[in-house]
Design an enzyme around this catalytic site. Sequence first.
Site, mmCIF file in Angstrom:
data_model
loop_
_atom_site.group_PDB
_atom_site.id
_atom_site.type_symbol
_atom_site.label_atom_id
_atom_site.label_comp_id
_atom_site.label_asym_id
_atom_site.label_seq_id
_atom_site.Cartn_x
_atom_site.Cartn_y
_atom_site.Cartn_z
ATOM 1 N N ASP A 1 0.808 -1.220 0.000
ATOM 2 C CA ASP A 1 0.000 0.000 0.000
ATOM 3 C C ASP A 1 0.844 1.274 0.000
ATOM 4 O O ASP A 1 2.038 1.256 0.289
ATOM 5 C CB ASP A 1 -0.896 0.031 1.243
ATOM 6 C CG ASP A 1 -2.037 -0.964 1.187
ATOM 7 O OD1 ASP A 1 -2.050 -1.810 0.273
ATOM 8 O OD2 ASP A 1 -2.910 -0.895 2.068
ATOM 9 N N HIS B 1 3.504 -2.491 3.141
ATOM 10 C CA HIS B 1 3.543 -1.116 2.641
ATOM 11 C C HIS B 1 4.856 -0.878 1.900
ATOM 12 O O HIS B 1 5.932 -1.180 2.426
ATOM 13 C CB HIS B 1 3.379 -0.126 3.797
ATOM 14 C CG HIS B 1 2.031 -0.227 4.449
ATOM 15 N ND1 HIS B 1 1.700 -1.243 5.318
ATOM 16 C CD2 HIS B 1 0.912 0.555 4.324
ATOM 17 C CE1 HIS B 1 0.446 -1.088 5.711
ATOM 18 N NE2 HIS B 1 -0.053 -0.005 5.132
#
Length: 279
Positions: free
Chosen positions: A61, A216
């Site tokens: 992400d 992430h």
Amino acid sequence: MKLSLSTLVTLASLLSLSASTPVPADEREPTLEERSVGLVERSASVIEGCTVPGTFAMTFDDGPLYGGQIATFFNQHNVKATFFVNGNNYDCIYDYASDIQARYAAGHQIAAHTWTHPDITTLTATRLNQEITLLETALLKIIGVKPKYFRPPYGSYNQAAVNIITSRGYKIVTWNFDSGDSVGATPAQSITSYTKYTNLGTKKAATMAGINALNHETYTGTANKVVPTVVPKLIAAGWKLVTVAQCMNDPQPYQTVTTASKKDKTWTCAGTPAGRARF
């Protein structure tokens, strides 16, 4: 009060019957295993796990930032990842156009994560639509696609947001495993959290429910340490590292696929909202 022998025998019989009679399934607390069964089916509007057994969707992400490096490592092992990107959070997506194009060309899935990474439950309908439209516009320009998969920032959503997002053709995705990198886990701790999936025999991994793993791409530790350590171990354990669409047995990860446009002066984040990560 004294009880007769016959009364005591009757009570004992009733207690024995009660202890040995199974509780109807709809009247008892489900086990942890039962809670995990049908994880996807129980939430019709929001995807958490994967429907294809033995698949492992590693998702990243908040980029673009270090995702190009991550994608290159995946390419070297001939496996795929999914990148839920923002438009103007850590940096402007247009400044990473060639990076996004390379990831897409290599077969990695590019998915939506809003323009600025807000908690969408706090937005008006107008603002949420703006967040979606700005990112759609950028991705259509850069790689010629409109994503089908959307991950709400922080995994936060409400029914009003779900209604808007799904009305625009998106499938909403959260996760069923979190590496912890965004909540303070060190790379070593993130790697350790993966051991329940890497320390398996190949036959067991192939029959297990698919995993949708949250990571992430904005952490150097994830890009430089976690991915190079975990990916080979997952492959060795027998997992198939695929995109989110593939782990859902969806042959089309995009709503629209067309020709990307040529770069021009509109390829800029100037004049658009910026995420908190930029400040």
